[in-house]
Design an enzyme around this catalytic site. Structure first.
Site, PDB file in Angstrom:
ATOM      1  CG  ASP A   1      -2.029  -1.020   1.145  1.00  0.00           C
ATOM      2  OD1 ASP A   1      -2.430  -1.373   0.021  1.00  0.00           O
ATOM      3  OD2 ASP A   1      -2.508  -1.452   2.206  1.00  0.00           O
TER       4      ASP A   1
ATOM      5  CG  ASP B   1      -6.516  -1.664  -1.809  1.00  0.00           C
ATOM      6  OD1 ASP B   1      -6.701  -2.890  -1.959  1.00  0.00           O
ATOM      7  OD2 ASP B   1      -5.620  -1.194  -1.079  1.00  0.00           O
TER       8      ASP B   1
END
Length: 166
Positions: A126, A144
């Protein structure tokens, strides 16, 4: 009446898989760039509300089950592969429904992007960090984002379909 890609009861699978592949490609390229550029936890402020960072997410959305001991890597990988099979089936049967299929293609690309991370690294990479002052939204990635946009489009498509049936 829904716009169609083909006259058959199903639709062409290839265009939707192509969209998923583009999502996977951009997701993986951005993650590779971040891995090569940032040390773990390093942060680069781009705007007063947006940073680039490098975070490892061993769990699911918002770090759910991140400290569960390792089994979650395989559980979320299996879930992603299972979702892939279901989505491919739905795309094959409903490929003529453009918005529905686009939403599924985005979700598929995002799910596989994160499955690839779990298989290669043991966690998801991330790097997008939005914040207001000291409050930070959990870091996320392009996979995402594709899943989220796909889910919103899926809800919109269903609401539109239900409203049209009245």
């Amino acid at each position: 009446m829904a716009k169609t890609l083909s006259k058959s009861s199903g639709g062409a699978l290839a265009p939707w898989l192509g969209i998923s592949l583009i999502v996977i490609l951009f997701d993986q390229l951005t993650k590779i760039a971040v891995l090569k550029t940032f040390a773990y936890g390093a942060m680069h402020q781009l705007t007063p509300f947006f940073n680039l960072t490098l975070i490892y997410n061993r769990g699911a959305a918002f770090g759910f089950l991140a400290t569960a001991g390792g089994w979650q890597r395989w559980a979320f990988t299996a879930l992603g592969i299972g979702a892939t099979l279901v989505i491919c089936y739905l795309l094959k049967r409903h490929g003529h429904q453009r918005l529905f299929s686009l939403s599924l293609a985005l979700i598929l690309g995002g799910a596989l992007g994160n499955v690839i991370d779990r298989l290669i690294y043991g966690h998801v990479i991330d790097f997008l960090d939005f914040h207001v002052g000291a409050w930070h939204w959990p870091a996320f990635n392009l996979a995402d984002s594709a899943i989220t946009v796909g889910a919103v489009l899926l809800i919109y498509d269903e609401l539109r379909r239900v409203r049209g049936a009245r």
